[in-house]
Design a protein around this motif. Sequence first.
Motif, PDB file in Angstrom:
ATOM      1  N   GLU A  94       0.804  -1.219   0.000  1.00 40.07           N
ATOM      2  CA  GLU A  94       0.000   0.000   0.000  1.00 40.07           C
ATOM      3  C   GLU A  94       0.841   1.275   0.000  1.00 40.07           C
ATOM      4  O   GLU A  94       0.319   2.357  -0.266  1.00 40.07           O
ATOM      5  CB  GLU A  94      -0.908   0.018   1.246  1.00 40.07           C
ATOM      6  CG  GLU A  94      -1.648  -1.275   1.513  1.00 40.07           C
ATOM      7  CD  GLU A  94      -2.651  -1.615   0.437  1.00 40.07           C
ATOM      8  OE1 GLU A  94      -3.181  -0.685  -0.191  1.00 40.07           O
ATOM      9  OE2 GLU A  94      -2.896  -2.826   0.219  1.00 40.07           O
ATOM     10  N   VAL A  95       2.127   1.180   0.311  1.00 43.75           N
ATOM     11  CA  VAL A  95       2.901   2.401   0.528  1.00 43.75           C
ATOM     12  C   VAL A  95       3.275   3.128  -0.761  1.00 43.75           C
ATOM     13  O   VAL A  95       3.502   4.334  -0.743  1.00 43.75           O
ATOM     14  CB  VAL A  95       4.188   2.109   1.343  1.00 43.75           C
ATOM     15  CG1 VAL A  95       3.828   1.625   2.744  1.00 43.75           C
ATOM     16  CG2 VAL A  95       5.081   1.098   0.634  1.00 43.75           C
ATOM     17  N   HIS A  96       3.352   2.411  -1.879  1.00 42.82           N
ATOM     18  CA  HIS A  96       3.798   3.044  -3.125  1.00 42.82           C
ATOM     19  C   HIS A  96       2.882   4.194  -3.529  1.00 42.82           C
ATOM     20  O   HIS A  96       3.352   5.306  -3.816  1.00 42.82           O
ATOM     21  CB  HIS A  96       3.876   2.018  -4.257  1.00 42.82           C
ATOM     22  CG  HIS A  96       4.215   2.616  -5.588  1.00 42.82           C
ATOM     23  ND1 HIS A  96       5.502   3.014  -5.926  1.00 42.82           N
ATOM     24  CD2 HIS A  96       3.441   2.919  -6.666  1.00 42.82           C
ATOM     25  CE1 HIS A  96       5.500   3.509  -7.148  1.00 42.82           C
ATOM     26  NE2 HIS A  96       4.269   3.467  -7.610  1.00 42.82           N
ATOM     27  N   ASN A  97       1.583   3.931  -3.564  1.00 43.11           N
ATOM     28  CA  ASN A  97       0.641   4.963  -4.015  1.00 43.11           C
ATOM     29  C   ASN A  97       0.627   6.166  -3.085  1.00 43.11           C
ATOM     30  O   ASN A  97       0.500   7.314  -3.536  1.00 43.11           O
ATOM     31  CB  ASN A  97      -0.764   4.380  -4.158  1.00 43.11           C
ATOM     32  CG  ASN A  97      -0.876   3.401  -5.318  1.00 43.11           C
ATOM     33  OD1 ASN A  97      -0.088   3.464  -6.265  1.00 43.11           O
ATOM     34  ND2 ASN A  97      -1.843   2.505  -5.259  1.00 43.11           N
ATOM     35  N   GLU A  98       0.755   5.911  -1.777  1.00 46.02           N
ATOM     36  CA  GLU A  98       0.808   7.023  -0.825  1.00 46.02           C
ATOM     37  C   GLU A  98       2.068   7.850  -1.050  1.00 46.02           C
ATOM     38  O   GLU A  98       2.039   9.086  -1.037  1.00 46.02           O
ATOM     39  CB  GLU A  98       0.774   6.494   0.610  1.00 46.02           C
ATOM     40  CG  GLU A  98      -0.525   5.816   1.016  1.00 46.02           C
ATOM     41  CD  GLU A  98      -1.703   6.774   1.027  1.00 46.02           C
ATOM     42  OE1 GLU A  98      -1.495   8.002   1.129  1.00 46.02           O
ATOM     43  OE2 GLU A  98      -2.845   6.288   0.930  1.00 46.02           O
ATOM     44  N   ALA A  99       3.193   7.177  -1.248  1.00 50.46           N
ATOM     45  CA  ALA A  99       4.463   7.875  -1.460  1.00 50.46           C
ATOM     46  C   ALA A  99       4.457   8.665  -2.761  1.00 50.46           C
ATOM     47  O   ALA A  99       5.098   9.714  -2.857  1.00 50.46           O
ATOM     48  CB  ALA A  99       5.617   6.868  -1.457  1.00 50.46           C
ATOM     49  N   GLU A 100       3.734   8.171  -3.775  1.00 49.07           N
ATOM     50  CA  GLU A 100       3.617   8.900  -5.036  1.00 49.07           C
ATOM     51  C   GLU A 100       3.047  10.293  -4.807  1.00 49.07           C
ATOM     52  O   GLU A 100       3.452  11.258  -5.454  1.00 49.07           O
ATOM     53  CB  GLU A 100       2.716   8.128  -6.010  1.00 49.07           C
ATOM     54  CG  GLU A 100       3.378   6.960  -6.699  1.00 49.07           C
ATOM     55  CD  GLU A 100       4.362   7.397  -7.774  1.00 49.07           C
ATOM     56  OE1 GLU A 100       3.948   8.103  -8.703  1.00 49.07           O
ATOM     57  OE2 GLU A 100       5.546   7.040  -7.654  1.00 49.07           O
ATOM     58  N   ARG A 101       2.091  10.392  -3.895  1.00 44.20           N
ATOM     59  CA  ARG A 101       1.485  11.699  -3.608  1.00 44.20           C
ATOM     60  C   ARG A 101       2.379  12.550  -2.709  1.00 44.20           C
ATOM     61  O   ARG A 101       2.539  13.752  -2.929  1.00 44.20           O
ATOM     62  CB  ARG A 101       0.111  11.485  -2.959  1.00 44.20           C
ATOM     63  CG  ARG A 101      -0.942  10.915  -3.901  1.00 44.20           C
ATOM     64  CD  ARG A 101      -2.301  10.809  -3.227  1.00 44.20           C
ATOM     65  NE  ARG A 101      -2.376   9.633  -2.366  1.00 44.20           N
ATOM     66  CZ  ARG A 101      -2.795   8.437  -2.784  1.00 44.20           C
ATOM     67  NH1 ARG A 101      -3.152   8.261  -4.043  1.00 44.20           N
ATOM     68  NH2 ARG A 101      -2.869   7.418  -1.947  1.00 44.20           N
ATOM     69  N   LEU A 102       2.963  11.937  -1.704  1.00 45.66           N
ATOM     70  CA  LEU A 102       3.749  12.679  -0.720  1.00 45.66           C
ATOM     71  C   LEU A 102       5.082  13.185  -1.277  1.00 45.66           C
ATOM     72  O   LEU A 102       5.594  14.219  -0.827  1.00 45.66           O
ATOM     73  CB  LEU A 102       4.012  11.794   0.500  1.00 45.66           C
ATOM     74  CG  LEU A 102       2.792  11.459   1.355  1.00 45.66           C
ATOM     75  CD1 LEU A 102       3.098  10.295   2.291  1.00 45.66           C
ATOM     76  CD2 LEU A 102       2.345  12.676   2.154  1.00 45.66           C
ATOM     77  N   GLU A 103       5.652  12.483  -2.245  1.00 47.55           N
ATOM     78  CA  GLU A 103       6.991  12.831  -2.738  1.00 47.55           C
ATOM     79  C   GLU A 103       7.069  14.229  -3.333  1.00 47.55           C
ATOM     80  O   GLU A 103       8.140  14.841  -3.352  1.00 47.55           O
ATOM     81  CB  GLU A 103       7.441  11.809  -3.790  1.00 47.55           C
ATOM     82  CG  GLU A 103       6.663  11.887  -5.094  1.00 47.55           C
ATOM     83  CD  GLU A 103       7.009  10.767  -6.052  1.00 47.55           C
ATOM     84  OE1 GLU A 103       6.943  10.993  -7.262  1.00 47.55           O
ATOM     85  OE2 GLU A 103       7.321   9.648  -5.587  1.00 47.55           O
TER      86      GLU A 103
END
Length: 224
Positions: A94-103
């Motif tokens: 699940e972390v990839h999609n969240e990191a895509e936004r946060l980066e």
Amino acid sequence: MSTISKENYLKAIYQNLSLGVAATTSKLSNDLEVSNAAISDMAKKLSKEGLISYEKYKGMVLTKEGKKIALDVIRRHRLWEAFLAKVLGIPWGEVHNEAERLEHHSSEELINKIDEYLGYPDFDPHGDPIPRSNGNLPDAPKFIPLTKTKVGTAYKIARVNDKNTDLIRYFTKIGLKINGKLKVVDRLSFDDSLHVEINGRPFTFSEKIAANIFVNEYNPETEK
């Protein structure tokens, strides 16, 4: 041209080149899910800004400044993945999609604080190296895609492609994880699918699944 769009293009170019894949218009179109025309237009803009070298039909190469930007956004992405997984306990699928936004919305100061809090990790939850603040990458053993492995040989899982959430969930379900052991039992010549063993359990991977798993060869005798 938005900053987020520019960062995503440069990151995609770097990620392809780091795996030895040509950053062509068609490849980036598939990676970023936009048209070939949109990729060509962006390539021309990035070239004018001095961020890439681009020749039609030959692909794209990052300039020094383009590589710097790409590594910075990759650093932000991978540190966020590590933070979300280790600190918040979010599953690695699940972390990839969240990191895509946060980066795209994190200051350098915040990212450096996250890095310090985590103890300066070398790799993210999927086995990808995390660039240092100076742009250097940590030392890492060379890996190969599972598609290039030898039958009868044992391997350690070094990295998995984290772009597809369903695929990572499947890996979780069958017990596949970074640094886990895997043995290639057989290869079906008809479609290049692989019969493997993970934790003593048999599985069959299609060529498409195997292409998203990267491994290091190891000798089980040295770990006894």
